[in-house]
Design a protein around this motif. Structure first.
Motif, PDB file in Angstrom:
ATOM      1  N   ILE A 172       0.822  -1.215   0.000  1.00  0.00           N
ATOM      2  CA  ILE A 172       0.000   0.000   0.000  1.00  0.00           C
ATOM      3  C   ILE A 172       0.855   1.263   0.000  1.00  0.00           C
ATOM      4  CG2 ILE A 172      -0.209   0.189   2.526  1.00  0.00           C
ATOM      5  CD1 ILE A 172      -3.173   0.954   2.051  1.00  0.00           C
ATOM      6  N   GLU A 179     -10.857   1.222   1.585  1.00  0.00           N
ATOM      7  CA  GLU A 179     -10.712   0.037   2.432  1.00  0.00           C
ATOM      8  C   GLU A 179     -11.217  -1.218   1.730  1.00  0.00           C
ATOM      9  OE1 GLU A 179      -9.607  -1.925   6.001  1.00  0.00           O
ATOM     10  OE2 GLU A 179      -9.233   0.116   5.316  1.00  0.00           O
ATOM     11  N   LEU A 181      -8.702  -3.487  -0.220  1.00  0.00           N
ATOM     12  CA  LEU A 181      -7.614  -4.140   0.491  1.00  0.00           C
ATOM     13  C   LEU A 181      -7.961  -5.592   0.746  1.00  0.00           C
ATOM     14  CD1 LEU A 181      -6.718  -1.388   3.144  1.00  0.00           C
ATOM     15  CD2 LEU A 181      -5.731  -1.737   0.870  1.00  0.00           C
ATOM     16  N   CYS A 182      -6.973  -6.448   0.676  1.00  0.00           N
ATOM     17  CA  CYS A 182      -7.171  -7.871   0.948  1.00  0.00           C
ATOM     18  C   CYS A 182      -7.454  -8.064   2.435  1.00  0.00           C
ATOM     19  CB  CYS A 182      -5.935  -8.649   0.529  1.00  0.00           C
ATOM     20  SG  CYS A 182      -5.976 -10.401   0.949  1.00  0.00           S
ATOM     21  N   SER A 183      -8.444  -8.870   2.757  1.00  0.00           N
ATOM     22  CA  SER A 183      -8.823  -9.103   4.160  1.00  0.00           C
ATOM     23  C   SER A 183      -7.816  -9.972   4.891  1.00  0.00           C
ATOM     24  CB  SER A 183     -10.205  -9.770   4.221  1.00  0.00           C
ATOM     25  OG  SER A 183     -11.183  -8.939   3.629  1.00  0.00           O
ATOM     26  N   CYS A 196      -3.947 -10.237   3.826  1.00  0.00           N
ATOM     27  CA  CYS A 196      -2.619  -9.607   3.890  1.00  0.00           C
ATOM     28  C   CYS A 196      -2.706  -8.110   4.137  1.00  0.00           C
ATOM     29  CB  CYS A 196      -1.838  -9.889   2.616  1.00  0.00           C
ATOM     30  SG  CYS A 196      -2.509  -9.074   1.128  1.00  0.00           S
ATOM     31  N   ARG A 197      -3.873  -7.517   3.990  1.00  0.00           N
ATOM     32  CA  ARG A 197      -4.137  -6.090   4.202  1.00  0.00           C
ATOM     33  C   ARG A 197      -3.370  -5.198   3.229  1.00  0.00           C
ATOM     34  NH1 ARG A 197      -8.652  -5.869   5.830  1.00  0.00           N
ATOM     35  NH2 ARG A 197      -8.301  -3.651   6.302  1.00  0.00           N
ATOM     36  N   ASP A 198      -2.898  -5.769   2.127  1.00  0.00           N
ATOM     37  CA  ASP A 198      -2.327  -4.970   1.043  1.00  0.00           C
ATOM     38  C   ASP A 198      -3.387  -4.789  -0.039  1.00  0.00           C
ATOM     39  OD1 ASP A 198       0.223  -4.506   2.098  1.00  0.00           O
ATOM     40  OD2 ASP A 198       0.967  -6.450   1.378  1.00  0.00           O
ATOM     41  N   HIS A 229     -16.637 -10.368   0.693  1.00  0.00           N
ATOM     42  CA  HIS A 229     -15.299  -9.991   1.109  1.00  0.00           C
ATOM     43  C   HIS A 229     -14.322 -10.379  -0.006  1.00  0.00           C
ATOM     44  CE1 HIS A 229     -17.122 -10.206   5.259  1.00  0.00           C
ATOM     45  NE2 HIS A 229     -16.600  -8.979   5.211  1.00  0.00           N
ATOM     46  N   PHE A 245     -10.318 -10.922  -1.623  1.00  0.00           N
ATOM     47  CA  PHE A 245      -8.997 -11.405  -1.218  1.00  0.00           C
ATOM     48  C   PHE A 245      -8.108 -11.512  -2.456  1.00  0.00           C
ATOM     49  CE2 PHE A 245     -12.495 -13.597   0.875  1.00  0.00           C
ATOM     50  CZ  PHE A 245     -12.336 -13.240   2.201  1.00  0.00           C
ATOM     51  N   CYS A 257      -3.627 -15.374  -1.460  1.00  0.00           N
ATOM     52  CA  CYS A 257      -3.947 -15.336  -0.029  1.00  0.00           C
ATOM     53  C   CYS A 257      -5.111 -16.255   0.320  1.00  0.00           C
ATOM     54  CB  CYS A 257      -4.272 -13.900   0.398  1.00  0.00           C
ATOM     55  SG  CYS A 257      -2.864 -12.765   0.297  1.00  0.00           S
ATOM     56  N   GLU A 281     -13.073 -13.091   7.572  1.00  0.00           N
ATOM     57  CA  GLU A 281     -13.714 -11.892   8.104  1.00  0.00           C
ATOM     58  C   GLU A 281     -14.925 -12.230   8.981  1.00  0.00           C
ATOM     59  OE1 GLU A 281     -13.221  -8.562   8.017  1.00  0.00           O
ATOM     60  OE2 GLU A 281     -11.297  -8.725   7.001  1.00  0.00           O
TER      61      GLU A 281
END
Length: 285
Positions: free
Chosen positions: A5, A14, A17-19, A21-23, A35, A37, A41, A54
């Motif tokens: 990011i 938001e 963003l991948c749930s 890796c959060r990138d 959701h 991903f 991941c 999630e």
């Protein structure tokens, strides 16, 4: 794993963003619970789990679907720096075109193309490195044509290399001659078989023509024979008619002879008697 990011310019939603890796999503997939991903991941997650990370709803790989189109469009429009930024690349482009740029980026680290060389070099400096690389290949300066790949190769024997090269060329030439010979023999065999087949076909056609001509001659002879028989039959018929006519004439002649004998007592005057009588008749008048 997603895109870091920190590489992106401006705010990133938001929902992109991948749930896990959060990138920022890379090659995204979406669960029925909506959701999203990264593909790598979620596949790694589902190896050990059977629910959404999630909301813990039950999911499996078969339920995953591509990202909604509007989310995909928002994702593609995001602006980010090239990953070679630390090497000096200042390019900023959309996520949709970043892969194409990075494949051609002049600051990308690529391996040297010389066998044995382990150096990683920027694409823009590759030509300069190849010119001085100790593993580079170059021809012998003595003109024998031998390719020098290392420092040890500089001590090679040019005469021996030339002989080896000559033997290789001779072997290659012999192989090519043999291949050409086999190919020509194969072509000649093929043409010979073709000619034999053609000769057989022509011979059959000749036999058929002879048989046809013979049958035609036989038919002509049979027709002539029939004509001859008809003429003989016609001549025989005419002969019978002539014989019957001749018989009729002979019968008529016999009848005439019989009648003449019956009238023989009444002898007519001869020409001399008629002449003698004629003056007398004139005198009486």
């Amino acid at each position: 794993m997603g895109y870091d990011i920190e590489r992106f310019v401006g705010y990133v939603n938001e929902g992109l963003l991948c749930s896990i890796c959060r990138d920022v999503l890379e090659d995204p997939l979406q669960a029925p619970c909506e959701h999203a991903f990264c593909t790598a991941c979620i596949h790694g997650w589902l190896v050990h789990h059977s629910n959404c990370p999630e909301d813990r709803q039950v999911i499996d790989v078969s339920l995953l679907r591509p990202l909604y189109r509007y989310m995909k469009n928002d994702l593609n429009r995001l602006q980010l720096h090239c990953r070679n930024r630390e090497y000096g690349c200042e390019m900023v482009c959309s996520l949709e075109s970043i892969d194409r740029h990075e494949r051609e980026c002049e600051y990308s680290q690529i391996p040297c193309s010389n066998a044995g060389c382990t150096v990683q070099i920027e694409r823009r400096n590759l030509d300069g490195h190849l010119a001085v690389c100790e593993f580079r290949s170059r021809e012998c300066p003595n003109g024998c044509g031998y390719t020098i790949l290392s420092a040890e190769d500089t001590q090679h024997n040019c005469v021996a290399e030339l002989r080896t090269e000559l033997e290789l060329l001779r072997s290659e030439m012999i192989c090519r001659v043999e291949e050409a010979k086999h190919e020509m023999e194969s072509r000649l065999d093929s043409q010979r078989r073709h000619m034999v087949q053609k000769e057989s076909i022509l011979q059959n056609e000749i036999e058929e023509l002879k048989m046809s001509r013979m049958m035609s001659d036989v038919r002509s002879l049979m027709a002539a024979e029939r004509q001859h028989r008809q003429e003989l039959e016609q001549a025989e018929l005419e002969k019978r008619e002539l014989m019957e006519l001749l018989k009729g004439l002979q019968k008529d002649c016999r009848l005439t002879t019989t009648e003449g004998s019956r009238k023989s007592n009444f002898r007519p005057l001869t020409r001399l008697e008629s002449v003698k009588r004629k003056p007398r008749e004139v005198t009486v008048i």
